[in-house]
Design a protein around this motif. Structure first.
Motif, mmCIF file in Angstrom:
data_model
loop_
_atom_site.group_PDB
_atom_site.id
_atom_site.type_symbol
_atom_site.label_atom_id
_atom_site.label_comp_id
_atom_site.label_asym_id
_atom_site.label_seq_id
_atom_site.Cartn_x
_atom_site.Cartn_y
_atom_site.Cartn_z
ATOM 1 N N VAL A 45 -9.120 5.178 41.295
ATOM 2 C CA VAL A 45 -9.513 4.505 40.058
ATOM 3 C C VAL A 45 -8.284 3.914 39.363
ATOM 4 C CG1 VAL A 45 -10.448 4.935 37.745
ATOM 5 C CG2 VAL A 45 -11.605 5.875 39.758
ATOM 6 N N ARG A 46 -7.164 4.624 39.402
ATOM 7 C CA ARG A 46 -5.925 4.155 38.753
ATOM 8 C C ARG A 46 -5.333 2.929 39.425
ATOM 9 N NH1 ARG A 46 -3.376 10.025 38.959
ATOM 10 N NH2 ARG A 46 -4.127 9.600 41.033
ATOM 11 N N ASP A 47 -5.784 2.595 40.646
ATOM 12 C CA ASP A 47 -5.264 1.437 41.376
ATOM 13 C C ASP A 47 -5.931 0.134 40.949
ATOM 14 O OD1 ASP A 47 -3.653 3.131 42.912
ATOM 15 O OD2 ASP A 47 -5.245 3.411 44.410
ATOM 16 N N VAL A 48 -6.889 0.218 40.043
ATOM 17 C CA VAL A 48 -7.659 -0.954 39.648
ATOM 18 C C VAL A 48 -7.334 -1.330 38.211
ATOM 19 C CG1 VAL A 48 -9.982 -1.899 39.364
ATOM 20 C CG2 VAL A 48 -9.515 -0.302 41.227
ATOM 21 N N ARG A 75 -15.550 -7.256 40.479
ATOM 22 C CA ARG A 75 -15.053 -6.687 39.224
ATOM 23 C C ARG A 75 -16.169 -5.985 38.456
ATOM 24 N NH1 ARG A 75 -13.991 -9.249 33.749
ATOM 25 N NH2 ARG A 75 -12.557 -7.804 32.768
ATOM 26 N N MET A 76 -17.325 -6.641 38.376
ATOM 27 C CA MET A 76 -18.467 -6.054 37.675
ATOM 28 C C MET A 76 -18.894 -4.744 38.346
ATOM 29 S SD MET A 76 -22.295 -7.614 37.227
ATOM 30 C CE MET A 76 -22.563 -7.485 38.987
ATOM 31 N N MET A 77 -18.956 -4.761 39.671
ATOM 32 C CA MET A 77 -19.372 -3.574 40.405
ATOM 33 C C MET A 77 -18.336 -2.456 40.296
ATOM 34 S SD MET A 77 -21.185 -5.279 43.757
ATOM 35 C CE MET A 77 -21.918 -3.754 44.385
ATOM 36 N N VAL A 78 -17.056 -2.806 40.348
ATOM 37 C CA VAL A 78 -16.002 -1.799 40.222
ATOM 38 C C VAL A 78 -16.058 -1.169 38.834
ATOM 39 C CG1 VAL A 78 -13.492 -1.474 40.071
ATOM 40 C CG2 VAL A 78 -14.467 -2.748 41.977
ATOM 41 N N ARG A 79 -16.270 -1.974 37.818
ATOM 42 C CA ARG A 79 -16.382 -1.449 36.450
ATOM 43 C C ARG A 79 -17.508 -0.416 36.383
ATOM 44 N NH1 ARG A 79 -14.496 -3.165 31.700
ATOM 45 N NH2 ARG A 79 -14.071 -5.270 32.414
ATOM 46 N N PHE A 80 -18.636 -0.718 36.994
ATOM 47 C CA PHE A 80 -19.770 0.208 37.004
ATOM 48 C C PHE A 80 -19.407 1.474 37.781
ATOM 49 C CE2 PHE A 80 -23.730 1.863 38.764
ATOM 50 C CZ PHE A 80 -24.487 2.000 37.611
ATOM 51 N N ALA A 81 -18.720 1.314 38.917
ATOM 52 C CA ALA A 81 -18.354 2.469 39.755
ATOM 53 C C ALA A 81 -17.378 3.398 39.035
ATOM 54 C CB ALA A 81 -17.745 1.996 41.071
ATOM 55 N N ILE A 82 -16.448 2.810 38.303
ATOM 56 C CA ILE A 82 -15.462 3.619 37.594
ATOM 57 C C ILE A 82 -16.101 4.347 36.423
ATOM 58 C CG2 ILE A 82 -13.416 3.513 36.129
ATOM 59 C CD1 ILE A 82 -12.345 1.324 37.982
ATOM 60 N N ASP A 83 -17.001 3.655 35.717
ATOM 61 C CA ASP A 83 -17.652 4.203 34.533
ATOM 62 C C ASP A 83 -16.575 4.679 33.563
ATOM 63 O OD1 ASP A 83 -19.812 4.864 32.903
ATOM 64 O OD2 ASP A 83 -20.084 6.821 33.835
ATOM 65 N N HIS A 84 -16.533 5.949 33.237
ATOM 66 C CA HIS A 84 -15.544 6.467 32.291
ATOM 67 C C HIS A 84 -14.463 7.294 32.993
ATOM 68 C CE1 HIS A 84 -17.937 4.788 29.255
ATOM 69 N NE2 HIS A 84 -18.737 5.800 29.018
ATOM 70 N N ARG A 85 -14.424 7.231 34.320
ATOM 71 C CA ARG A 85 -13.413 8.006 35.038
ATOM 72 C C ARG A 85 -12.031 7.388 34.838
ATOM 73 N NH1 ARG A 85 -14.340 8.252 40.908
ATOM 74 N NH2 ARG A 85 -15.178 6.162 40.725
ATOM 75 N N THR A 86 -11.019 8.206 34.814
ATOM 76 C CA THR A 86 -9.646 7.717 34.678
ATOM 77 C C THR A 86 -8.805 8.021 35.911
ATOM 78 O OG1 THR A 86 -8.993 9.765 33.566
ATOM 79 C CG2 THR A 86 -9.656 7.906 32.160
ATOM 80 N N GLU A 87 -9.358 8.792 36.826
ATOM 81 C CA GLU A 87 -8.641 9.117 38.063
ATOM 82 C C GLU A 87 -9.634 9.527 39.123
ATOM 83 O OE1 GLU A 87 -7.498 13.757 37.282
ATOM 84 O OE2 GLU A 87 -6.017 12.237 36.812
ATOM 85 N N GLY A 88 -9.124 9.663 40.327
ATOM 86 C CA GLY A 88 -9.949 10.058 41.462
ATOM 87 C C GLY A 88 -10.279 8.867 42.339
ATOM 88 N N PRO A 89 -10.857 9.131 43.497
ATOM 89 C CA PRO A 89 -11.177 8.059 44.433
ATOM 90 C C PRO A 89 -12.143 7.039 43.818
ATOM 91 C CG PRO A 89 -11.557 10.220 45.414
ATOM 92 C CD PRO A 89 -11.279 10.435 43.969
#
Length: 132
Positions: A45-48, A75-89
């Motif tokens: 997640v931190r790589d984005v 970008r839209m899909m990555v934003r959804f995938a990350i949600d509120h996470r700040t780290e992790g795969p």
């Protein structure tokens, strides 16, 4: 060698909501970029950087991260995938486990394609666009 996936088939698959979101996101990033499956699966997640629409991939041989642009759809899909996470795969299964190569390949086979066919399909499309 796997067959490239045709654009209409690709669009149908990424719109199919019965396919887990993580796999559809993976397919979009494989189609959009020149990245290999292991490079994508190593993303954290931190790589984005969503503000700059960029993912930073660290290639083992180069040792320095390379900026890879994200398409608006990715970008839209990555934003959804990350949600509120700040780290992790970036790519996790519905149970929260990191997505493996085996699971990615199995889901693509279940959809009737090769996971590597997404990258090849995108490459073919870019080559056709460049020669037009």
């Amino acid at each position: 060698m796997p067959e490239p996936i045709a654009r209409d088939r690709y669009l149908h698959l990424i719109a199919n909501e019965s396919i887990p979101f993580t796999h559809r996101l993976l397919w979009v990033l494989l189609w959009d970029g020149e990245l290999r499956l292991p490079d994508l699966l190593s993303l954290d997640v931190r790589d984005v950087d969503l503000e700059s629409s960029t993912a930073f991939i660290e290639f083992p041989k180069e040792g320095t991260p390379e900026a890879v642009p994200l398409s608006p759809n990715a970008r839209m899909m990555v934003r959804f995938a990350i949600d509120h996470r700040t780290e992790g795969p970036l790519f996790v299964t519905e149970s929260g486990q990191p997505l493996s190569r085996e699971t990615a390949a199995k889901q693509a086979r279940k959809a009737g394609v090769s996971v590597h066919g997404f990258r090849l399909g995108g490459q073919c499309e870019r080559l056709e666009s460049a020669s037009s």
